[in-house]
Design an enzyme around this catalytic site. Structure first.
Site, PDB file in Angstrom:
ATOM      1  N   ASP A  97       0.846  -1.352  -0.025  1.00  0.00           N
ATOM      2  CA  ASP A  97      -0.078  -0.033  -0.050  1.00  0.00           C
ATOM      3  C   ASP A  97       1.070   1.104   0.095  1.00  0.00           C
ATOM      4  O   ASP A  97       1.665   1.325   0.944  1.00  0.00           O
ATOM      5  CB  ASP A  97      -0.878   0.045   1.299  1.00  0.00           C
ATOM      6  CG  ASP A  97      -1.946   0.946   1.172  1.00  0.00           C
ATOM      7  OD1 ASP A  97      -2.118   1.714   0.293  1.00  0.00           O
ATOM      8  OD2 ASP A  97      -3.001   0.670   1.956  1.00  0.00           O
TER       9      ASP A  97
ATOM     10  N   GLY B  37      -5.161   3.415  -7.931  1.00  0.00           N
ATOM     11  CA  GLY B  37      -5.497   3.436  -9.253  1.00  0.00           C
ATOM     12  C   GLY B  37      -4.836   4.541 -10.093  1.00  0.00           C
ATOM     13  O   GLY B  37      -4.941   5.023 -11.194  1.00  0.00           O
TER      14      GLY B  37
ATOM     15  N   ASP C 278     -10.793   3.579  -1.639  1.00  0.00           N
ATOM     16  CA  ASP C 278     -11.404   2.542  -0.720  1.00  0.00           C
ATOM     17  C   ASP C 278     -13.027   2.419  -0.791  1.00  0.00           C
ATOM     18  O   ASP C 278     -13.794   3.389  -0.969  1.00  0.00           O
ATOM     19  CB  ASP C 278     -11.053   2.949   0.740  1.00  0.00           C
ATOM     20  CG  ASP C 278      -9.701   2.719   1.196  1.00  0.00           C
ATOM     21  OD1 ASP C 278      -9.086   2.543   0.071  1.00  0.00           O
ATOM     22  OD2 ASP C 278      -9.704   2.841   2.536  1.00  0.00           O
TER      23      ASP C 278
END
Ligand code: GAL
Length: 392
Positions: free
Chosen positions: A147, A196, A217
């Protein structure tokens, strides 16, 4: 000397071709499993993960194809004097936990990021990529979600006015961990999570991504789930065996989503060949939720071996028709009603590649519709879907 050189070269080729073969068969269909974040967020602990593994088996999820039990953020503790990352007190023995999950015939995933800190401000992998990859492999980890989080700040600090350089830094960081994972020799599914940005679908696969988040999210609301799901139109060409668009985890069974909304969510994710990572409490799953998550015909659409993502065929106001090619010339076709009232929807068979007639099965109604000629009209409930499997 020459013989020795040939032997070394041969071994190197063998090792790299084995690794290549491993990466291409990893995630041959979209990964299926469960992830701790949507349910537990920062509270997840060893007991919760064992409980999720138990429930994955007892609820029938495992039999339906869900395999990965993924620990999200907040498992990380301190690094030792050698820099080796330890789990925190919520996870007393990660290797034992992985062994437990494996003993159930399941696989286990973990979470980190290229920055100094993760999104929940736990230790990230910056400067410790090889070390962390080795630690995961030693524990028996099968899946890594990586992440971006605080690495964004590194990018901004180092190249404040240079978006191209920022993107390059991000790519390098993701590739670095990919190389570190490969070097362990353990097949580890690699999931990019950078929301993205910078059209990750165009470059993610070449840097080792088996899946990449395409959006911010999800949350368990109609608006957020549909905003994310329907925004995937046009991305189908980037997905295929081993590399998938990831519109985020499932919220089926969470929040106040209705039966029809949950069915629409599951149908849309299946049409998208999206990873199916449940995020609900598997140990207290109402029969209705289980019946949606474990519907074999819907899962078969998602997991179809052809590995083709579906896409939008038409959009007229709140009515959207999407189709996904399946093995053997079949097609999954979803008639979505995003309106607040029930609506009749008409499917023209020629719009989804069937000239004349097609045999149809209505998946949620579990009913054969026989042979359709030319077109098919059906009333679709508000916030609902009719999902069809069409064959010649
Ligand atoms: C977010 C990510 C979520 C979850 C969370 C943990 O950036 O998109 O899926 O992993 O971090 O802190």
């Amino acid at each position: 000397m020459f013989k020795r050189f040939c032997a070394v070269l041969f071994t190197a080729l063998l090792v790299s071709s084995t690794l290549l073969a491993q990466t291409s068969t990893l995630a041959a269909t979209p990964p299926m499993g469960w992830n701790s974040w949507n349910l537990f967020a920062g509270r997840v602990n060893d007991k919760d993960v064992r409980g999720a593994a138990d429930a994955m088996v007892s609820s029938g999820m495992k039999d339906a194809g869900y395999i990965y039990v993924n620990i999200d953020d907040t498992w990380q503790g301190e690094r030792d004097a050698q820099g080796v990352l330890q789990a925190n007190s919520k996870f007393p023995d990660m290797k034992a936990l992985a062994d437990y999950v494996h003993s159930k015939g399941l696989k286990i995933g973990i979470y980190s990021g290229p920055g100094e800190k993760t999104c929940a401000r736990y230790a990230g992998s910056l400067g410790h990529e090889e070390q962390d990859a080795k630690t995961y492999a030693a524990w028996g980890i099968d899946y890594l979600k990586y992440d971006l989080c605080s690495f964004r700040q590194n990018m901004m600090a180092e190249a404040p006015n240079d978006p191209a350089k920022q993107t390059q830094m991000m790519k390098d960081a993701y590739e670095k961990m990919h190389k570190a994972l490969l070097a362990t020799g353990r097949p580890i599914v690699y999931s990019f999570c950078q929301y993205g940005w910078d059209a990750v679908w165009e470059w993610g696969p070449s840097l080792g991504a088996n899946l990449w988040r395409t959006t911010g999210d999800i949350n368990p609301t109609w608006d957020r789930m549909t905003l994310i799901g329907f925004s995937q139109a046009g991305l189908s060409k980037y997905a295929g065996p081993g590399h998938w668009n990831d519109p985020d985890m499932l919220e089926v069974g969470n929040g106040k989503l209705t039966l029809d909304e949950n069915r629409l969510h599951m149908s849309l994710w299946a049409i998208l060949a999206a990873p199916l990572l449940a995020g609900n409490d598997l140990s207290k799953m109402p029969a209705e939720t289980a019946s949606i998550l474990t519907n074999r015909d819907v899962i078969a659409i998602d997991q179809d071996p052809l590995g083709k993502q579906g896409d939008r065929v038409s959009e007229v106001g709140p009515v959207e028709i999407w189709a996904k090619p399946l093995q053997g010339g079949a097609k999954a076709v979803a008639l979505f009603n995003r309106d607040d009232t029930a609506l009749p929807i008409t499917l023209k068979l020629s719009d989804v590649g069937f000239s004349g007639a097609a045999k149809a099965h209505d998946i949620w109604a579990a009913k054969d519709l026989g042979k359709l000629q030319g077109s098919y009209t059906v009333t679709v409930p508000r916030h609902g879907v009719v999902l069809l499997r069409l064959t010649k």
